[in-house]
Design an enzyme around this catalytic site. Structure first.
Site, PDB file in Angstrom:
ATOM      1  N   HIS A  33       0.840  -1.302  -0.100  1.00 25.91           N
ATOM      2  CA  HIS A  33      -0.067   0.023  -0.121  1.00 25.91           C
ATOM      3  C   HIS A  33       0.856   1.260  -0.023  1.00 25.91           C
ATOM      4  O   HIS A  33       0.832   2.028   0.957  1.00 25.91           O
ATOM      5  CB  HIS A  33      -0.960   0.018   1.355  1.00 25.91           C
ATOM      6  N   HIS A  40     -12.230  -8.842  -5.707  1.00 27.48           N
ATOM      7  CA  HIS A  40     -11.694  -7.622  -5.361  1.00 27.48           C
ATOM      8  C   HIS A  40     -11.107  -6.700  -6.397  1.00 27.48           C
ATOM      9  O   HIS A  40     -10.298  -7.374  -7.283  1.00 27.48           O
ATOM     10  CB  HIS A  40     -11.006  -7.552  -4.361  1.00 27.48           C
ATOM     11  N   GLU A  59      -8.569  -4.287  -6.074  1.00 26.86           N
ATOM     12  CA  GLU A  59      -7.160  -3.852  -6.090  1.00 26.86           C
ATOM     13  C   GLU A  59      -6.162  -4.486  -6.646  1.00 26.86           C
ATOM     14  O   GLU A  59      -6.318  -6.059  -7.100  1.00 26.86           O
ATOM     15  CB  GLU A  59      -6.857  -3.830  -4.268  1.00 26.86           C
ATOM     16  N   ASP A  90      -3.407  -5.999  -6.700  1.00 31.08           N
ATOM     17  CA  ASP A  90      -2.674  -7.074  -6.271  1.00 31.08           C
ATOM     18  C   ASP A  90      -3.234  -8.317  -6.768  1.00 31.08           C
ATOM     19  O   ASP A  90      -2.882  -9.400  -6.610  1.00 31.08           O
ATOM     20  CB  ASP A  90      -1.943  -7.303  -4.834  1.00 31.08           C
ATOM     21  N   HIS A 118     -12.040  -5.236   2.412  1.00 31.35           N
ATOM     22  CA  HIS A 118     -11.851  -3.884   2.959  1.00 31.35           C
ATOM     23  C   HIS A 118     -12.055  -2.712   2.005  1.00 31.35           C
ATOM     24  O   HIS A 118     -11.652  -1.412   2.035  1.00 31.35           O
ATOM     25  CB  HIS A 118     -10.353  -3.895   3.410  1.00 31.35           C
ATOM     26  N   ASP A 144      -9.102 -10.883   0.818  1.00 32.09           N
ATOM     27  CA  ASP A 144      -8.243 -10.353   1.596  1.00 32.09           C
ATOM     28  C   ASP A 144      -8.612 -10.673   3.061  1.00 32.09           C
ATOM     29  O   ASP A 144      -7.311 -10.808   3.805  1.00 32.09           O
ATOM     30  CB  ASP A 144      -8.134  -8.761   1.676  1.00 32.09           C
ATOM     31  N   TYR A 178      -1.684  -7.903   9.992  1.00 36.43           N
ATOM     32  CA  TYR A 178      -2.525  -7.679   8.697  1.00 36.43           C
ATOM     33  C   TYR A 178      -3.815  -7.211   9.227  1.00 36.43           C
ATOM     34  O   TYR A 178      -4.303  -6.054   8.756  1.00 36.43           O
ATOM     35  CB  TYR A 178      -2.596  -9.225   7.961  1.00 36.43           C
ATOM     36  N   HIS A 192      -3.845 -13.677   0.204  1.00 37.06           N
ATOM     37  CA  HIS A 192      -2.533 -13.526   0.724  1.00 37.06           C
ATOM     38  C   HIS A 192      -2.079 -14.607   1.781  1.00 37.06           C
ATOM     39  O   HIS A 192      -2.992 -14.884   2.824  1.00 37.06           O
ATOM     40  CB  HIS A 192      -2.209 -11.995   1.430  1.00 37.06           C
TER      41      HIS A 192
HETATM   42 FE1  FEO Z   1      -7.050  -5.220  -1.063  1.00 35.18          FE
HETATM   43 FE2  FEO Z   1      -4.890  -7.418  -1.236  1.00 35.18          FE
HETATM   44  O1  FEO Z   1      -5.659  -6.207  -1.742  1.00 35.18           O
END
Ligand code: FEO
Length: 397
Positions: free
Chosen positions: A24, A80, A82, A84, A146, A165, A193, A226
């Site tokens: 981030h 999601h 994002e 990644d 999130h 996530d 995390y 992750h």
């Molecule tokens: Fe909200 Fe692992 O990205």
């Protein structure tokens, strides 16, 4: 490394980022790297759940190819937006031109804005399903867990939850399952995390877990996007999330500070001794030498925090500001807090610190202790007593 089989016909085909040390932007330190988990479900129809950060697309595609040719993929489930997790969708679509992307309405909007895409997209809502053959994917919207677009995918046949996530950890390892890694390291990273990503969203975490529990959804395995997959005891991480979200913590204290000429340092040490004298653990972090993300992880599990700063220009030292900014962002309400610091001719630092405590909803246990220039023996004793009183509040909490 080859794909890893989770269950019959379900494979991890993600990527391991051994070297990433900041996430981030530079807001979250990842000392142990991370993984981007992508899952391939091979049924009469084939679905890929999430992709990987674009830099790792070749690694993911190579793993997919060990199982099926990418052009056989029917669905790409985008839990999601994002990057990644979505960063390789465009590349997969080039290889799987008939695949349909599936996600929430907000996901569609977000993905199209990120990638200027005009992809074949199926919008899903909570309770919607896609049948793959022997298995059915069920979707559960998880807004703000999130991001607004976030969604969980659930496979009833395998009691497998793919929550993106949620329940993740930034932990690079060639192992894929909770029973294959050091539990202490795993929980350290899961704690960090939660603290650095999910803490401000705690009320939503509780609601979502309770929603899942009310529907009596059986969960045998949780495969986040992750880190490692929870297969031996998935309830452990769910229970930890509930505990963190409800603000349950250990009766111990962090002392976080910076000092100009060593006087606030002397205060910190005397306060710590006062706290310890009451058999309450006190841990000292001098800010420039400590990692901000690690401090927030430690705070998640600690009941109390003292923040100290010398005064400069009627305010805190600039090095203390990032910690206060973290508190404003992560909102660790319910913590017991107090401020301290030395000053020269006019104070100001403790006022700024206390303003932050109030803004965040932390409970100030007693007004700040301040000392002019160098603390005398008597003033050191005052700091010691201040620590003792703080510890009493922790014990009584
Ligand atoms: Fe909200 Fe692992 O990205």
């Amino acid at each position: 490394m080859s794909p890893v089989k989770l269950l019959d016909d379900i494979y991890w085909v993600g990527a391991i980022d051994w070297n990433v040390r900041n996430f981030h932007g530079f807001s979250y330190t990842t000392h142990r790297g991370t993984t981007y988990n992508s899952y391939l479900i091979v049924d009469e129809k084939i679905a890929l759940v999430d992709s990987v950060y674009a830099n790792f697309k070749d690694e993911m595609i190579r793993r997919i190819r060990e199982i099926v040719e990418p052009d056989k993929i029917d669905y790409i489930i985008a839990n999601h937006v994002e990057p990644d997790h979505s960063g390789s969708i465009a590349d997969i679509l080039k290889l799987a031109p008939n695949a349909k992307v599936v996600g929430t309405a907000r996901c569609q909007k977000g993905l199209f804005k990120h990638y200027f895409g005009d992809w074949d997209f199926q919008i899903v809502k909570t309770g919607d399903t896609i049948n793959l053959g022997k298995r059915t994917l069920t979707f559960l919207e998880a807004p703000m867990l999130h991001w607004p677009d976030s969604m969980f995918t659930y496979i009833q046949k395998d009691a497998l939850l793919l929550p993106n996530d949620a329940f993740g950890q930034h932990l690079a390892t060639s192992k894929r399952f909770d029973d294959e890694v050091d539990e202490k390291i795993l929980m350290e990273e899961a704690t960090k995390y939660y603290a650095n990503i999910l803490w401000p969203l705690s009320s939503l975490v509780v609601k979502k877990i309770e929603q899942v529990q009310k529907q009596d959804i059986k969960i045998n395995m949780i495969a986040p996007s992750h880190g490692i997959i929870w297969r031996s005891n998935p309830m452990k991480i769910i229970e930890s999330y509930l505990r963190w979200a409800k603000g349950e913590a250990e009766k111990r204290v962090l002392i976080v500070y910076d000092t100009m000429w060593g006087n606030t340092d002397k205060m910190a040490r005397a306060i710590a001794e006062g706290i310890s004298s009451m058999n309450v653990e006190a841990k000292i972090y001098r800010i420039p030498h400590s990692d901000r993300s690690d401090i927030m992880a430690d705070l998640l599990e600690a009941k109390g925090i003292l923040i100290g700063s010398s005064t400069i220009n009627n305010d805190i030292l600039p090095t203390v500001a990032p910690i206060l900014e973290e508190l404003k962002g992560l909102k660790p309400h319910g913590k017991i807090a107090a401020a301290f610091g030395s000053y020269g001719w006019a104070g100001g630092a403790v006022k700024t610190i206390e303003e932050t405590f109030n803004k965040v909803g932390m409970k100030i246990s007693s007004p700040a202790i301040t000392i002019n220039y160098v603390p005398t023996e008597e003033e050191i004793q005052k700091c010691y007593n201040f620590g003792k009183e703080f510890a009493k509040n922790i014990i009584a909490s």
